[in-house]
Design a protein around this motif. Structure first.
Motif, PDB file in Angstrom:
ATOM      1  N   ASP A   1      41.960  60.009  33.180  1.00 19.05           N
ATOM      2  CA  ASP A   1      41.949  61.592  34.101  1.00 19.05           C
ATOM      3  C   ASP A   1      43.600  62.319  33.477  1.00 19.05           C
ATOM      4  OD1 ASP A   1      42.085  63.898  34.029  1.00 19.05           O
ATOM      5  OD2 ASP A   1      40.570  64.597  35.770  1.00 19.05           O
ATOM      6  N   SER A   2      44.020  62.167  32.311  1.00 18.62           N
ATOM      7  CA  SER A   2      45.912  63.180  32.270  1.00 18.62           C
ATOM      8  C   SER A   2      45.951  63.283  33.506  1.00 18.62           C
ATOM      9  CB  SER A   2      46.353  63.159  30.978  1.00 18.62           C
ATOM     10  OG  SER A   2      45.476  64.328  30.709  1.00 18.62           O
TER      11      SER A   2
ATOM     12  N   GLN B   1      45.421  65.207  46.435  1.00 19.48           N
ATOM     13  CA  GLN B   1      44.173  64.839  46.608  1.00 19.48           C
ATOM     14  C   GLN B   1      44.340  64.052  45.439  1.00 19.48           C
ATOM     15  OE1 GLN B   1      43.066  68.552  44.835  1.00 19.48           O
ATOM     16  NE2 GLN B   1      42.569  69.320  47.348  1.00 19.48           N
ATOM     17  N   GLY B   2      44.775  63.946  44.277  1.00 19.62           N
ATOM     18  CA  GLY B   2      44.634  62.778  43.677  1.00 19.62           C
ATOM     19  C   GLY B   2      44.578  61.478  44.177  1.00 19.62           C
TER      20      GLY B   2
ATOM     21  N   ALA C   1      51.105  62.731  39.660  1.00 26.94           N
ATOM     22  CA  ALA C   1      52.137  61.315  40.031  1.00 26.94           C
ATOM     23  C   ALA C   1      53.168  62.035  39.890  1.00 26.94           C
ATOM     24  CB  ALA C   1      51.762  60.434  39.931  1.00 26.94           C
ATOM     25  N   GLN C   2      54.294  63.171  38.587  1.00 31.10           N
ATOM     26  CA  GLN C   2      55.184  63.048  38.470  1.00 31.10           C
ATOM     27  C   GLN C   2      55.784  63.626  39.312  1.00 31.10           C
ATOM     28  OE1 GLN C   2      54.850  65.661  35.091  1.00 31.10           O
ATOM     29  NE2 GLN C   2      53.932  63.621  33.835  1.00 31.10           N
ATOM     30  N   MET C   3      57.000  63.491  38.850  1.00 26.15           N
ATOM     31  CA  MET C   3      57.956  63.731  40.549  1.00 26.15           C
ATOM     32  C   MET C   3      58.494  65.423  40.496  1.00 26.15           C
ATOM     33  SD  MET C   3      59.353  61.075  41.126  1.00 26.15           S
ATOM     34  CE  MET C   3      60.401  62.008  42.943  1.00 26.15           C
ATOM     35  N   ASN C   4      58.080  65.717  39.403  1.00 26.88           N
ATOM     36  CA  ASN C   4      58.484  68.019  39.802  1.00 26.88           C
ATOM     37  C   ASN C   4      56.671  67.887  40.467  1.00 26.88           C
ATOM     38  OD1 ASN C   4      56.438  67.322  37.448  1.00 26.88           O
ATOM     39  ND2 ASN C   4      56.964  68.604  36.324  1.00 26.88           N
TER      40      ASN C   4
END
Length: 171
Positions: free
Chosen positions: A4-5, A23-24, A11-14
């Protein structure tokens, strides 16, 4: 969920501190903790948290993981022998105590004597400083005081068994 992209992007910094990202990570940690066996890196807080949660499902999950990089540790822990292994290594006068050091204690299973590597004799106590990720670890031989690399398969974990006090007068 696999591949799941959207989860990966969260999780990216922004977006790391968003509700979706929280939640992820909760989902990831929970899913990992439900596994029968975890292969991950203990340098990762996610991996260590999943392993800790796994302990609540099994009487002893200590043989249900493989770390690709480090030994298990608590973030912000006091040195081994002070708090982490207090039940096993609580006596500062014990020959197994490493109070004031941050090492994982193991015993040599096999002898080893090669140039530029740590000499081991069966039963030597070794303080592991780190895993080199190539089949070797760096450690200090408590008998010789030398600190070098050695083959990781030549050592094993051990526990120092202490008598637990009983209180027969208490009913």
């Amino acid at each position: 969920v696999y591949g799941d992209s959207d989860i990966a992007r969260s999780a990216q910094m922004n977006t790391r501190y968003s509700m979706e990202s929280l939640q992820g990570i909760i989902f990831d940690v929970h899913t990992l903790s439900e596994s029968e066996y975890i292969v991950c890196t203990f340098s990762s807080n996610v991996c260590r948290m999943a392993y800790e949660l796994m302990q609540t499902k099994h009487i002893d999950a200590s043989q249900k993981y493989y770390s690709l990089d480090m030994i298990y540790f608590f973030t912000g822990e006091l040195p081994y022998g002070v708090r982490v292994n207090v039940a096993l290594l609580s006596d500062a006068t014990s020959p197994h105590s490493v109070t004031g050091q941050r090492y994982h204690n193991v015993k040599a299973l096999y002898s080893h004597d090669k140039p530029n590597e740590l000499e081991l004799k069966v039963g030597d106590l070794i303080n592991i400083a780190r895993n080199e990720k190539n089949g070797f670890s760096v450690g200090k031989n408590r008998r010789t005081g030398a600190r070098k690399t050695f083959p990781s398969y030549k050592i094993t974990d051990f526990a120092v068994i202490k008598d637990f006090p009983t209180y027969p007068e208490v009913s």
